[in-house]
Each structure stands twice: as structure tokens, then as C-alpha cells.
Design a protein around this motif. Structure first.
Motif, PDB file in Angstrom:
ATOM      1  N   LYS A  90       0.935  -1.738   0.059  1.00  0.00           N
ATOM      2  CA  LYS A  90       0.426  -0.090  -0.003  1.00  0.00           C
ATOM      3  C   LYS A  90       0.877   1.380   0.215  1.00  0.00           C
ATOM      4  N   THR A  91       0.539   2.585  -0.245  1.00  0.00           N
ATOM      5  CA  THR A  91       0.738   3.346  -0.880  1.00  0.00           C
ATOM      6  C   THR A  91       1.684   4.585   0.692  1.00  0.00           C
ATOM      7  N   HIS A  92       3.217   4.401   0.797  1.00  0.00           N
ATOM      8  CA  HIS A  92       4.305   4.610   1.436  1.00  0.00           C
ATOM      9  C   HIS A  92       5.052   5.304   0.897  1.00  0.00           C
ATOM     10  N   TYR A  93       6.372   6.092   1.847  1.00  0.00           N
ATOM     11  CA  TYR A  93       7.596   6.095   1.662  1.00  0.00           C
ATOM     12  C   TYR A  93       8.593   6.167   1.186  1.00  0.00           C
ATOM     13  N   ASP A  94       9.492   5.955   1.156  1.00  0.00           N
ATOM     14  CA  ASP A  94      11.153   4.455   1.376  1.00  0.00           C
ATOM     15  C   ASP A  94      11.607   5.757   2.250  1.00  0.00           C
ATOM     16  N   PHE A  95      11.323   6.826   2.713  1.00  0.00           N
ATOM     17  CA  PHE A  95      12.386   8.063   3.312  1.00  0.00           C
ATOM     18  C   PHE A  95      12.048   7.399   4.659  1.00  0.00           C
ATOM     19  N   PHE A  96      13.115   7.590   5.359  1.00  0.00           N
ATOM     20  CA  PHE A  96      12.175   7.202   7.195  1.00  0.00           C
ATOM     21  C   PHE A  96      12.174   8.843   8.040  1.00  0.00           C
ATOM     22  N   PRO A  97      10.688   8.271   8.546  1.00  0.00           N
ATOM     23  CA  PRO A  97      10.286   9.628   9.339  1.00  0.00           C
ATOM     24  C   PRO A  97      11.808  10.714   9.906  1.00  0.00           C
ATOM     25  N   GLN A  98      11.841  11.871  10.247  1.00  0.00           N
ATOM     26  CA  GLN A  98      12.817  12.739  10.273  1.00  0.00           C
ATOM     27  C   GLN A  98      13.708  12.218  11.745  1.00  0.00           C
ATOM     28  N   SER A  99      12.248  11.810  12.951  1.00  0.00           N
ATOM     29  CA  SER A  99      13.405  11.120  14.003  1.00  0.00           C
ATOM     30  C   SER A  99      13.873   9.904  13.650  1.00  0.00           C
ATOM     31  N   LYS A 100      13.624   8.999  12.988  1.00  0.00           N
ATOM     32  CA  LYS A 100      14.450   7.984  12.753  1.00  0.00           C
ATOM     33  C   LYS A 100      15.184   7.763  11.970  1.00  0.00           C
ATOM     34  N   VAL A 101      16.103   8.994  11.883  1.00  0.00           N
ATOM     35  CA  VAL A 101      16.846   8.821  10.385  1.00  0.00           C
ATOM     36  C   VAL A 101      18.645   8.478  11.417  1.00  0.00           C
ATOM     37  N   ALA A 102      19.770   7.579  10.915  1.00  0.00           N
ATOM     38  CA  ALA A 102      21.360   7.272  11.706  1.00  0.00           C
ATOM     39  C   ALA A 102      21.465   7.738  10.952  1.00  0.00           C
ATOM     40  N   SER A 103      22.196   8.662  11.376  1.00  0.00           N
ATOM     41  CA  SER A 103      23.671   9.568  10.515  1.00  0.00           C
ATOM     42  C   SER A 103      24.252   8.663  10.810  1.00  0.00           C
ATOM     43  N   SER A 104      24.928   8.114  11.669  1.00  0.00           N
ATOM     44  CA  SER A 104      25.907   6.616  11.879  1.00  0.00           C
ATOM     45  C   SER A 104      26.130   5.651  10.443  1.00  0.00           C
ATOM     46  N   LYS A 105      24.646   5.637   9.825  1.00  0.00           N
ATOM     47  CA  LYS A 105      24.223   4.391   8.633  1.00  0.00           C
ATOM     48  C   LYS A 105      24.860   4.916   7.959  1.00  0.00           C
ATOM     49  N   GLY A 106      24.964   6.256   6.594  1.00  0.00           N
ATOM     50  CA  GLY A 106      24.040   6.747   5.656  1.00  0.00           C
ATOM     51  C   GLY A 106      23.266   7.843   6.037  1.00  0.00           C
ATOM     52  N   GLY A 107      22.687   8.152   7.406  1.00  0.00           N
ATOM     53  CA  GLY A 107      21.283   9.055   7.132  1.00  0.00           C
ATOM     54  C   GLY A 107      20.550   8.626   6.316  1.00  0.00           C
ATOM     55  N   GLN A 108      19.569   9.601   6.031  1.00  0.00           N
ATOM     56  CA  GLN A 108      18.405   9.530   5.149  1.00  0.00           C
ATOM     57  C   GLN A 108      18.773   8.689   3.878  1.00  0.00           C
ATOM     58  N   ARG A 109      17.452   7.903   3.716  1.00  0.00           N
ATOM     59  CA  ARG A 109      17.230   6.926   2.167  1.00  0.00           C
ATOM     60  C   ARG A 109      17.273   8.708   0.636  1.00  0.00           C
ATOM     61  N   ILE A 110      17.412   9.255   0.270  1.00  0.00           N
ATOM     62  CA  ILE A 110      17.252   9.978  -0.640  1.00  0.00           C
ATOM     63  C   ILE A 110      16.936   9.598  -1.544  1.00  0.00           C
ATOM     64  N   ALA A 111      17.070   8.401  -2.636  1.00  0.00           N
ATOM     65  CA  ALA A 111      16.784   7.987  -3.887  1.00  0.00           C
ATOM     66  C   ALA A 111      16.198   6.606  -3.737  1.00  0.00           C
ATOM     67  N   THR A 112      15.778   6.629  -4.785  1.00  0.00           N
ATOM     68  CA  THR A 112      14.975   4.904  -4.989  1.00  0.00           C
ATOM     69  C   THR A 112      15.341   3.834  -6.460  1.00  0.00           C
ATOM     70  N   LEU A 113      15.811   3.068  -6.787  1.00  0.00           N
ATOM     71  CA  LEU A 113      15.908   2.543  -7.777  1.00  0.00           C
ATOM     72  C   LEU A 113      15.155   1.133  -8.188  1.00  0.00           C
TER      73      LEU A 113
END
Length: 281
Positions: free
Chosen positions: A187-210
Motif C-alpha cells: 500500500k501507499t508509502h514513502y521510502d524515506f524515514f521519518p526524521q526522528s528515525k534517521v540514523a546518521s551513523s548508517k548513511g543518513g536519510q534515504r534520498i532515492a530509489t531504483l
């Protein structure tokens, strides 16, 4: 203390996603009241969302600033070192979306499917509240993932993707393969994370999808962008690239999408998510 009587766009979308995952509406209402929302407003808001009625929201994020990703500078034919030219068949600017043909060969698609069949497990999502993986009714596929550079074929595909989008291999998450049987969907969703769940130590936010299609689907299984009125049909070897993160740390909410139910046959796809920074040390 005055009770809260307005929700943000982000909270509204989280409520929709949580309801789609099978959560009881009364539990969401209780959580809203505990956070300081007016009780009547909480009940009314949940009812309106369930009934697909409009809900007035506060937009806490500044308007998204569009920045063209590196792939946007390339032409209609994109060349890589280990494959035939990849053809751009459709381009959208806001949000930035490319449909691509001939990203994978028929043999590569078949090999990815064959390697995945004995590794499939029920697909999961990241819980917006806890940050942990869980299964939900709104995502009914099976899936597996391949470690970066796990074997020769995966390495070849990883290198091609890096050359295609001009992001280093270590900015990409593990290649994920998903399988949908008849009636299954996401169902409808986003691939990026909520800002509160972004792990800066693991590459940060998702920015694109292939998203790469590994087979032709007889009916159904389209990738749908409901806010855009755009629907992409699966075609073996083709792909869709969409970019939803900028240098300001913003995320593009026009990128919400779904995988519609498979009506006839089955659907196989491979997904590569790209992060802001290096993931692996």
C-alpha cells in the motif's frame, strides 16, 4: 493547558500508514490524547481519515527545494562499462522520476529470481515509532536481500547502478528482491524515514530509489504514484528511478507510491535504496 487541535502532514501520513498496517483506531486515539490532543478532535480526525475525508493539517516542513540529481545531467542513452546502453523512456522533473529500459538483461533477471527463490521471507517495514522491522497487512510480498558485492553477478549490477546514478556503491543499501503472488501488494508509502528515525551513523536519510522489474506481469502490479496520477507497468529488464531527498535534508512527499495488487501471474522486482552518505566502513 490548552489541548492540541491540529495535526501536521507528517502525523497524518503516519496515522494513515499505521491504520493500513492493521493497528486499532482506538489505540491511535489513546496515543493522541496522551500526547496532548483534544479527545473529541482525536476521535473526529481518526474517523475522517478512515472515511477518506479531508483533514486540515499544519505543514511543518518548508516547501521542498528541488535539486537535480547527477543522473539528470545525462542524455536519453546512458552508457555504463559492463552493459548495453540504458534508454530513458520517460522523465519527470518535480518530483524527479526516470523510467529506464534495458537496465538488466533477461539473463540477469532470470538469475536474480533463481537465486532468490530459496531465500524468500515475509517482507517487513520499518516501524515509524520504534525504528524496528515488522510485518504489516499492507505489505504482503516476500523478499530477500543480497549483501553488497555478494557474488559476481551482484557485483556487476552494483557497479552498473553506481555508474548509472553517479553515487558510490557504498551509498547504497543491500539489493533487495521482492516477490508478489496474485493479490499481493504494498500500500501507499514513502521510502524515506521519518526524521526522528534517521540514523546518521548508517548513511543518513534515504534520498532515492531504483526499482528494477525482473519479469513481465500479466495484469496488475503497477507502481502507482497517487499524488501524481502516474502509473508504471512492469516490464522485464526495465526500471524506475525516483529522487526524493535534497542537500537541505528535506524529503519530497510527492514521492509517495504503492505497488498495486497483482491480478494475474506474479511479480518480481529488485530494489536499491540510496542514502545521503557512505553506509559501510
Amino acid at each position: 493547558m490548552e489541548k492540541i487541535s491540529r495535526i501536521s502532514n507528517e502525523l497524518k501520513e503516519w496515522i494513515e500508514k499505521t491504520l493500513n498496517s492493521g493497528a486499532a483506531p482506538e489505540l491511535i486515539v489513546d496515543a493522541m490524547i496522551k500526547k496532548g490532543f483534544d479527545a473529541r478532535y482525536s476521535y473526529t480526525t481518526i474517523f475522517r481519515i478512515i472515511q477518506n475525508q479531508p483533514v486540515q493539517t499544519i505543514n511543518n516542513q518548508s516547501p521542498y527545494t528541488y535539486e537535480l540529481p547527477p543522473i539528470a545531467q545525462k542524455g536519453k542513452l546512458i552508457y555504463t562499462s559492463n552493459h548495453n546502453p540504458i534508454k530513458v523512456t520517460m522523465r519527470m522533473e518535480k518530483p524527479f522520476i526516470l523510467c529506464l529500459d534495458n537496465l538488466l538483461s533477461a539473463q540477469e533477471c532470470d538469475e536474480l529470481i533463481a537465486l532468490s527463490k530459496n531465500r524468500l521471507q515475509r517482507s517487513q517495514v520499518i516501524d515509524a515509532a520504534t525504528g524496528k522491522k515488522k510485518t504489516v497487512p499492507g505489505r504482503t510480498s516476500e523478499g530477500t536481500e543480497f549483501m553488497v558485492l555478494e557474488n559476481k553477478m551482484i557485483s556487476r549490477i552494483e557497479k552498473r547502478i553506481a555508474e548509472l546514478i553517479d553515487y558510490p556503491i557504498d551509498h547504497g543499501e543491500c539489493l533487495q528482491v521482492l516477490h508478489y503472488n496474485r493479490g499481493e501488494e504494498y500500500k501507499t508509502h514513502y521510502d524515506f524515514f521519518p526524521q526522528s528515525k534517521v540514523a546518521s551513523s548508517k548513511g543518513g536519510q534515504r534520498i532515492a530509489t531504483l526499482l528494477m522489474y525482473l519479469n513481465d506481469v500479466e495484469a496488475g502490479g503497477e507502481t502507482l504514484f497517487p499524488k501524481l496520477g502516474l502509473s508504471v507497468s512492469p516490464k522485464k529488464g526495465s526500471a524506475i528511478y525516483f529522487h526524493y531527498g535534497n542537500s537541505k535534508g528535506q524529503t519530497d512527499r510527492l514521492s509517495s507510491h504503492s505497488s498495486t495488487p497483482v491480478l494475474t501471474g506474479e511479480k518480481w522486482v529488485a530494489t536499491k535504496w540510496i542514502r545521503q552518505r557512505k553506509i559501510y566502513e
